[in-house]
Design a protein around this motif. Structure first.
Motif, PDB file in Angstrom:
ATOM      1  N   ILE A  96      40.751  77.660  72.858  1.00  0.00           N
ATOM      2  CA  ILE A  96      40.714  76.605  73.875  1.00  0.00           C
ATOM      3  C   ILE A  96      39.418  76.665  74.679  1.00  0.00           C
ATOM      4  N   VAL A  97      39.035  77.855  75.128  1.00  0.00           N
ATOM      5  CA  VAL A  97      37.816  77.975  75.924  1.00  0.00           C
ATOM      6  C   VAL A  97      36.577  77.721  75.065  1.00  0.00           C
TER       7      VAL A  97
ATOM      8  N   VAL B 268      46.318  85.284  73.037  1.00  0.00           N
ATOM      9  CA  VAL B 268      44.927  85.606  73.370  1.00  0.00           C
ATOM     10  C   VAL B 268      43.987  84.811  72.475  1.00  0.00           C
ATOM     11  N   LEU B 269      44.286  84.723  71.192  1.00  0.00           N
ATOM     12  CA  LEU B 269      43.444  83.948  70.276  1.00  0.00           C
ATOM     13  C   LEU B 269      43.519  82.455  70.571  1.00  0.00           C
ATOM     14  N   LEU B 270      44.688  81.980  70.987  1.00  0.00           N
ATOM     15  CA  LEU B 270      44.812  80.579  71.374  1.00  0.00           C
ATOM     16  C   LEU B 270      43.948  80.283  72.599  1.00  0.00           C
TER      17      LEU B 270
ATOM     18  N   GLU C 273      41.145  91.953  68.834  1.00  0.00           N
ATOM     19  CA  GLU C 273      41.185  90.648  69.499  1.00  0.00           C
ATOM     20  C   GLU C 273      39.773  90.107  69.728  1.00  0.00           C
ATOM     21  N   ALA C 274      38.868  90.979  70.154  1.00  0.00           N
ATOM     22  CA  ALA C 274      37.500  90.543  70.414  1.00  0.00           C
ATOM     23  C   ALA C 274      36.806  90.116  69.126  1.00  0.00           C
TER      24      ALA C 274
ATOM     25  N   LEU D 226      36.521  83.370  65.293  1.00  0.00           N
ATOM     26  CA  LEU D 226      37.054  82.023  65.521  1.00  0.00           C
ATOM     27  C   LEU D 226      36.034  81.136  66.227  1.00  0.00           C
ATOM     28  N   GLY D 227      35.370  81.675  67.235  1.00  0.00           N
ATOM     29  CA  GLY D 227      34.356  80.902  67.949  1.00  0.00           C
ATOM     30  C   GLY D 227      33.197  80.520  67.050  1.00  0.00           C
ATOM     31  N   LEU D 228      32.786  81.444  66.193  1.00  0.00           N
ATOM     32  CA  LEU D 228      31.712  81.152  65.243  1.00  0.00           C
ATOM     33  C   LEU D 228      32.139  80.079  64.243  1.00  0.00           C
ATOM     34  N   ALA D 229      33.367  80.154  63.773  1.00  0.00           N
ATOM     35  CA  ALA D 229      33.869  79.148  62.831  1.00  0.00           C
ATOM     36  C   ALA D 229      33.966  77.773  63.485  1.00  0.00           C
TER      37      ALA D 229
END
Length: 89
Positions: free
Chosen positions: A66-67, A60-62, A4-5, A11-14
């Motif tokens: 969002i954050v 968790v990924l959603l 998950e991490a 995802l955050g990097l993308a």
């Protein structure tokens, strides 16, 4: 939790990379944007994992997305110049 991490960091990097290519004129330095996207996604994943416990990977990924988007939106600057009028005008 490790998956998950790692997934949320990617995802955050993308998302941050997409933001730097889509809105380069409205964002600060690229390194700040990329690190903010990853940090926001990791924080969102941590909060969602703490709230939901294990077994809810998609939620968790959603939460991470969002954050991350919310933290990246705080870096945006106004598109044009601000026009200030004088008090006498």
């Amino acid at each position: 939790m490790l998956l998950e991490a790692l997934s949320s960091a990617i995802l955050g990097l993308a998302l941050a990379w997409a933001a730097t290519h889509r809105l380069p004129h409205r964002l600060p330095a690229r390194s700040l944007v990329l690190s903010t996207g990853v940090a926001g996604a990791l924080f969102g994943a941590f909060v969602m994992h703490s709230a939901l416990e294990a077994g809810h990977v998609l939620l968790v990924l959603l939460g991470a997305v969002i954050v991350s988007v919310a933290s990246l939106s705080l870096l945006l600057r106004p598109a044009g110049r601000l026009r200030r009028r004088s008090a006498t005008a």
